[in-house]
Design a protein around this motif. Structure first.
Motif, PDB file in Angstrom:
ATOM      1  N   GLU A 102     145.032  16.440  63.870  1.00  0.00           N
ATOM      2  CA  GLU A 102     145.198  16.320  62.420  1.00  0.00           C
ATOM      3  C   GLU A 102     144.629  17.524  61.675  1.00  0.00           C
ATOM      4  N   ALA A 103     144.869  18.711  62.237  1.00  0.00           N
ATOM      5  CA  ALA A 103     144.447  19.955  61.594  1.00  0.00           C
ATOM      6  C   ALA A 103     145.686  20.675  61.057  1.00  0.00           C
ATOM      7  N   ASN A 104     145.516  21.404  59.961  1.00  0.00           N
ATOM      8  CA  ASN A 104     146.641  22.127  59.371  1.00  0.00           C
ATOM      9  C   ASN A 104     147.082  23.271  60.276  1.00  0.00           C
ATOM     10  N   PRO A 105     148.402  23.453  60.468  1.00  0.00           N
ATOM     11  CA  PRO A 105     148.884  24.582  61.272  1.00  0.00           C
ATOM     12  C   PRO A 105     148.511  25.908  60.616  1.00  0.00           C
ATOM     13  N   ILE A 106     148.374  26.948  61.433  1.00  0.00           N
ATOM     14  CA  ILE A 106     148.093  28.283  60.903  1.00  0.00           C
ATOM     15  C   ILE A 106     149.404  28.880  60.387  1.00  0.00           C
ATOM     16  N   PRO A 107     149.462  29.317  59.122  1.00  0.00           N
ATOM     17  CA  PRO A 107     150.717  29.850  58.557  1.00  0.00           C
ATOM     18  C   PRO A 107     151.233  31.043  59.351  1.00  0.00           C
ATOM     19  N   GLU A 108     152.547  31.148  59.445  1.00  0.00           N
ATOM     20  CA  GLU A 108     153.183  32.234  60.191  1.00  0.00           C
ATOM     21  C   GLU A 108     152.823  33.594  59.608  1.00  0.00           C
ATOM     22  N   GLU A 109     152.748  33.678  58.269  1.00  0.00           N
ATOM     23  CA  GLU A 109     152.422  34.971  57.651  1.00  0.00           C
ATOM     24  C   GLU A 109     151.008  35.421  57.995  1.00  0.00           C
ATOM     25  N   THR A 136     153.722  52.174  69.556  1.00  0.00           N
ATOM     26  CA  THR A 136     153.081  51.384  70.619  1.00  0.00           C
ATOM     27  C   THR A 136     151.682  50.951  70.204  1.00  0.00           C
ATOM     28  N   THR A 137     150.940  51.865  69.566  1.00  0.00           N
ATOM     29  CA  THR A 137     149.575  51.545  69.133  1.00  0.00           C
ATOM     30  C   THR A 137     149.577  50.444  68.079  1.00  0.00           C
ATOM     31  N   LYS A 138     150.515  50.525  67.122  1.00  0.00           N
ATOM     32  CA  LYS A 138     150.625  49.474  66.103  1.00  0.00           C
ATOM     33  C   LYS A 138     150.919  48.125  66.754  1.00  0.00           C
ATOM     34  N   ARG A 139     151.856  48.130  67.683  1.00  0.00           N
ATOM     35  CA  ARG A 139     152.244  46.892  68.362  1.00  0.00           C
ATOM     36  C   ARG A 139     151.054  46.284  69.104  1.00  0.00           C
ATOM     37  N   LEU A 140     150.275  47.145  69.771  1.00  0.00           N
ATOM     38  CA  LEU A 140     149.101  46.678  70.491  1.00  0.00           C
ATOM     39  C   LEU A 140     148.047  46.120  69.541  1.00  0.00           C
ATOM     40  N   ASP A 141     147.857  46.768  68.391  1.00  0.00           N
ATOM     41  CA  ASP A 141     146.884  46.288  67.405  1.00  0.00           C
ATOM     42  C   ASP A 141     147.279  44.914  66.857  1.00  0.00           C
ATOM     43  N   ILE A 142     148.582  44.721  66.612  1.00  0.00           N
ATOM     44  CA  ILE A 142     149.061  43.431  66.099  1.00  0.00           C
ATOM     45  C   ILE A 142     148.831  42.331  67.139  1.00  0.00           C
ATOM     46  N   ILE A 143     149.099  42.639  68.416  1.00  0.00           N
ATOM     47  CA  ILE A 143     148.857  41.659  69.488  1.00  0.00           C
ATOM     48  C   ILE A 143     147.378  41.298  69.551  1.00  0.00           C
ATOM     49  N   LYS A 144     146.512  42.305  69.443  1.00  0.00           N
ATOM     50  CA  LYS A 144     145.064  42.056  69.471  1.00  0.00           C
ATOM     51  C   LYS A 144     144.654  41.150  68.315  1.00  0.00           C
ATOM     52  N   LYS A 145     145.233  41.383  67.129  1.00  0.00           N
ATOM     53  CA  LYS A 145     144.902  40.558  65.972  1.00  0.00           C
ATOM     54  C   LYS A 145     145.394  39.123  66.178  1.00  0.00           C
ATOM     55  N   GLN A 146     146.625  38.979  66.704  1.00  0.00           N
ATOM     56  CA  GLN A 146     147.164  37.642  66.962  1.00  0.00           C
ATOM     57  C   GLN A 146     146.299  36.898  67.981  1.00  0.00           C
ATOM     58  N   MET A 147     145.835  37.608  69.008  1.00  0.00           N
ATOM     59  CA  MET A 147     144.992  36.979  70.027  1.00  0.00           C
ATOM     60  C   MET A 147     143.655  36.555  69.432  1.00  0.00           C
ATOM     61  N   ALA A 148     143.122  37.365  68.517  1.00  0.00           N
ATOM     62  CA  ALA A 148     141.860  37.001  67.866  1.00  0.00           C
ATOM     63  C   ALA A 148     142.032  35.741  67.032  1.00  0.00           C
ATOM     64  N   ILE A 149     143.161  35.661  66.292  1.00  0.00           N
ATOM     65  CA  ILE A 149     143.444  34.468  65.472  1.00  0.00           C
ATOM     66  C   ILE A 149     143.608  33.247  66.371  1.00  0.00           C
ATOM     67  N   GLN A 150     144.350  33.432  67.489  1.00  0.00           N
ATOM     68  CA  GLN A 150     144.589  32.311  68.395  1.00  0.00           C
ATOM     69  C   GLN A 150     143.300  31.860  69.077  1.00  0.00           C
ATOM     70  N   SER A 151     142.457  32.825  69.445  1.00  0.00           N
ATOM     71  CA  SER A 151     141.177  32.481  70.075  1.00  0.00           C
ATOM     72  C   SER A 151     140.310  31.663  69.121  1.00  0.00           C
ATOM     73  N   LYS A 152     140.273  32.085  67.847  1.00  0.00           N
ATOM     74  CA  LYS A 152     139.505  31.347  66.835  1.00  0.00           C
ATOM     75  C   LYS A 152     140.081  29.942  66.659  1.00  0.00           C
ATOM     76  N   SER A 153     141.413  29.837  66.684  1.00  0.00           N
ATOM     77  CA  SER A 153     142.056  28.532  66.535  1.00  0.00           C
ATOM     78  C   SER A 153     141.688  27.612  67.700  1.00  0.00           C
ATOM     79  N   LEU A 154     141.697  28.145  68.921  1.00  0.00           N
ATOM     80  CA  LEU A 154     141.361  27.323  70.094  1.00  0.00           C
ATOM     81  C   LEU A 154     139.889  26.894  70.062  1.00  0.00           C
TER      82      LEU A 154
END
Length: 325
Positions: A102-109, A136-154
């Motif tokens: 019963e937690a709010n989903p993380i917005p896609e944006e 490539t560097t931008k793509r890697l940075d975005i993945i790192k940020k997404q993983m940080a958000i997902q880790s915090k969510s878990l």
């Protein structure tokens, strides 16, 4: 071969060969050597700035560049696989884990947000493959940020899961008496006939008929807040605060097996059936309260009764008979 020049000699009336001066000959030789050197130097410069001739060093650097381009291509493919796995985890996180707790989903944006503000890739500009390296560097940075958000969510889900487990353990979810010790379910929650005045009166719990001394069990984890006979009509009784607004009450006991302030787990022996207080016969009067409102205990027996047993109990609980207290 240089041309031979002649001049006309009027004294001899004949043509004579012009002999060049030695200084001029040396000058011509010098011009020729200088011209040859400049031509050779210019030719060398032109050749070095074309792809026709490469030095061993240049050939080695070209191979390294090709190898780096191949490594970047492999890296981008691996990042594509990581993005697919991460997208799958994010989907389960939003639609299963967070939904269940019963937690709010993380917005896609929020998950896909980029990096605004200053140019963080300025140091990578100005090279032949800058576009590829920056992308490539931008793509890697975005993945790192997404993983940080997902880790915090878990981490948040882990906390919610622990709280959910505590909540499920705290809810009074079992019958306070074993079925084999139970004589019958004497009276349910609702309007019943008072055994002493015979008037129609609201019965706020359930009465379980059982022999005196029958064990009574805690229906959920909690803390004993009362174990006394100072409440009118209940006689010797126990109250357990389960947290989350839940309180269970066990009345008309013959004796206690716990004391005030003691922590108990679901299924712990807390006392024994009796007929103390305002009671017509040995039985257990059992109540469940949520946020100080008394609610029907029959809604909480999913932890100990089969479907058939629950159906039988529901039938007896709905009969408007006489209560035992």
């Amino acid at each position: 071969m240089s041309k031979v020049k002649y001049y006309y000699d009027p004294d001899t009336l004949s043509y004579r060969k012009i002999e060049p001066k030695k200084s001029r000959r040396y000058r011509n030789i010098a011009f020729f050597v200088l011209g040859s050197f400049l031509f050779g130097l210019l030719s060398l410069i032109l050749l070095l700035n074309t792809n026709l001739i490469n030095t061993p060093r240049e050939l080695s650097l070209a191979r390294e560049v090709k190898n780096y381009e191949l490594q970047f291509e492999i890296l981008n493919k691996k990042m594509g696989q990581i993005e697919e796995v991460l997208a799958n985890i994010e989907e389960r996180d939003n639609n299963i884990y967070r939904l269940y707790f019963e937690a709010n989903p993380i917005p896609e944006e929020q998950r896909r947000a980029g990096f605004g503000g200053v140019n963080r890739y300025r140091s990578l500009e100005g090279f032949n493959n800058s576009e590829m390296v920056i992308g490539t560097t931008k793509r890697l940075d975005i993945i790192k940020k997404q993983m940080a958000i997902q880790s915090k969510s878990l981490d948040e889900i882990t906390i919610l899961a622990a709280e959910k487990e505590k909540l499920l353990a705290a809810i009074p979810a079992i019958q306070p008496l074993n079925n084999e010790d139970l004589t019958r379910m004497a009276s349910g929650f609702g309007w019943r006939s008072d055994p002493f005045t015979k008037a129609r009166k609201m019965h706020w719990g359930m009465d379980f008929t059982a022999p005196k001394g029958t064990p009574v069990y805690a229906t959920g984890d909690g803390k004993i807040t009362r174990a006394d006979n100072n409440s009118s009509g209940f006689g010797k009784h126990i109250r357990i605060d389960h947290g989350y607004g839940y309180v269970s009450l066990y009345a008309h006991l013959s004796q206690y097996n716990v004391k005030k302030g003691q922590k108990v787990k679901r299924g712990d022996l807390i006392g024994f059936v009796g007929s103390t207080g305002r009671s017509e016969a040995p039985h257990l009067h059992y109540e469940v309260r949520k946020d100080e409102d008394r609610i029907n205990p029959i809604n909480f027996y999913y932890g100990s009764l089969s479907a058939k047993e629950f159906e039988n109990m529901l039938k007896y609980a709905n009969q408007e008979n006489q209560s035992l207290d």
